[in-house]
Scaffold this motif. Structure first.
Motif, PDB file in Angstrom:
ATOM      1  N   ARG A  34       0.820  -1.216   0.000  1.00  0.00           N
ATOM      2  CA  ARG A  34       0.000   0.000   0.000  1.00  0.00           C
ATOM      3  C   ARG A  34       0.851   1.262   0.000  1.00  0.00           C
ATOM      4  NH1 ARG A  34      -5.563  -0.829   3.408  1.00  0.00           N
ATOM      5  NH2 ARG A  34      -6.180  -2.784   2.404  1.00  0.00           N
ATOM      6  N   MET A  41       0.723   6.590  -6.747  1.00  0.00           N
ATOM      7  CA  MET A  41      -0.496   7.347  -6.997  1.00  0.00           C
ATOM      8  C   MET A  41      -0.286   8.824  -6.647  1.00  0.00           C
ATOM      9  SD  MET A  41      -4.329   6.273  -5.680  1.00  0.00           S
ATOM     10  CE  MET A  41      -3.838   4.592  -5.418  1.00  0.00           C
ATOM     11  N   SER A  71      -8.213   1.444   3.123  1.00  0.00           N
ATOM     12  CA  SER A  71      -8.898   1.338   1.835  1.00  0.00           C
ATOM     13  C   SER A  71      -9.576   2.657   1.461  1.00  0.00           C
ATOM     14  CB  SER A  71      -9.904   0.188   1.847  1.00  0.00           C
ATOM     15  OG  SER A  71     -10.866   0.387   2.860  1.00  0.00           O
ATOM     16  N   LEU A  74      -6.955   4.682  -0.275  1.00  0.00           N
ATOM     17  CA  LEU A  74      -6.748   4.155  -1.629  1.00  0.00           C
ATOM     18  C   LEU A  74      -7.885   4.577  -2.559  1.00  0.00           C
ATOM     19  CD1 LEU A  74      -5.519   0.551  -0.756  1.00  0.00           C
ATOM     20  CD2 LEU A  74      -4.139   2.413  -1.686  1.00  0.00           C
ATOM     21  N   SER A  75      -9.112   4.494  -2.083  1.00  0.00           N
ATOM     22  CA  SER A  75     -10.273   4.886  -2.890  1.00  0.00           C
ATOM     23  C   SER A  75     -10.231   6.363  -3.246  1.00  0.00           C
ATOM     24  CB  SER A  75     -11.571   4.580  -2.145  1.00  0.00           C
ATOM     25  OG  SER A  75     -11.728   3.198  -1.980  1.00  0.00           O
ATOM     26  N   ARG A  78      -7.530   6.875  -5.929  1.00  0.00           N
ATOM     27  CA  ARG A  78      -7.995   6.412  -7.254  1.00  0.00           C
ATOM     28  C   ARG A  78      -9.009   7.390  -7.842  1.00  0.00           C
ATOM     29  NH1 ARG A  78      -8.357   1.146  -4.506  1.00  0.00           N
ATOM     30  NH2 ARG A  78      -6.478  -0.006  -5.052  1.00  0.00           N
ATOM     31  N   VAL A  81      -7.184  10.517  -9.116  1.00  0.00           N
ATOM     32  CA  VAL A  81      -6.504  10.257 -10.390  1.00  0.00           C
ATOM     33  C   VAL A  81      -7.521  10.231 -11.525  1.00  0.00           C
ATOM     34  CG1 VAL A  81      -5.236   8.524 -11.740  1.00  0.00           C
ATOM     35  CG2 VAL A  81      -4.509   9.042  -9.402  1.00  0.00           C
ATOM     36  N   GLN A  82      -8.629   9.557 -11.314  1.00  0.00           N
ATOM     37  CA  GLN A  82      -9.669   9.465 -12.344  1.00  0.00           C
ATOM     38  C   GLN A  82     -10.234  10.849 -12.677  1.00  0.00           C
ATOM     39  OE1 GLN A  82     -12.809   6.751 -11.322  1.00  0.00           O
ATOM     40  NE2 GLN A  82     -13.733   6.839 -13.334  1.00  0.00           N
TER      41      GLN A  82
END
Length: 132
Positions: A34, A41, A71, A74-75, A78, A81-82
């Motif tokens: 992670r 990331m 998590s 991490l979410s 993500r 980035v999106q």
């Protein structure tokens, strides 16, 4: 191995201790994975922020929402980035124009003439990749 607690033993069987040790190794591995993932990331997010000229207050809002290696973090990474990749897709034409304007300004500052500019264009046209 005794299963009863004594002053010198906590009463854990060898097999239970082995399972706990295995689980600890798994968790340490996951923590490392992670950290690496979040580091990658984070670098991607920072590069996109710079490219898209995201305001400092927006950056601070996002970074202030990140806590730990869970998590949820991490979410959020993500999702950011999106979001930035989508924004990049929408703004790519504008970004290219801005970069060209910056290059032209540097050419003017350095006194680069038409011949040198043509040589530059001949060398670098068509070399754009994923970094554009």
């Amino acid at each position: 191995a005794s299963l009863r607690e004594t002053p010198t033993c906590v009463g854990i069987s060898d097999s239970a201790l082995e399972r706990l040790s295995d689980r600890l190794r798994e968790l340490k591995g996951e923590k490392h994975r992670r950290r690496v993932l979040l580091g990658e990331m984070g670098q991607k997010i920072n590069n996109l922020w710079n490219m898209l000229r995201i305001p400092d207050e927006d950056r601070a809002k996002f970074t202030g929402s990140i806590r730990g290696l869970g998590s949820d973090t991490l979410s959020k990474g993500r999702a950011e980035v999106q979001r930035l990749e989508g924004l990049k897709g929408e703004m790519i034409g504008k970004l290219v124009k801005e970069q060209r304007r910056d290059i032209e300004g540097l050419w003017a500052e350095t006194g680069t003439g038409p011949v040198e500019r043509a040589e530059f264009a001949a060398r670098y046209d068509g070399l754009a990749g994923d970094d554009v």
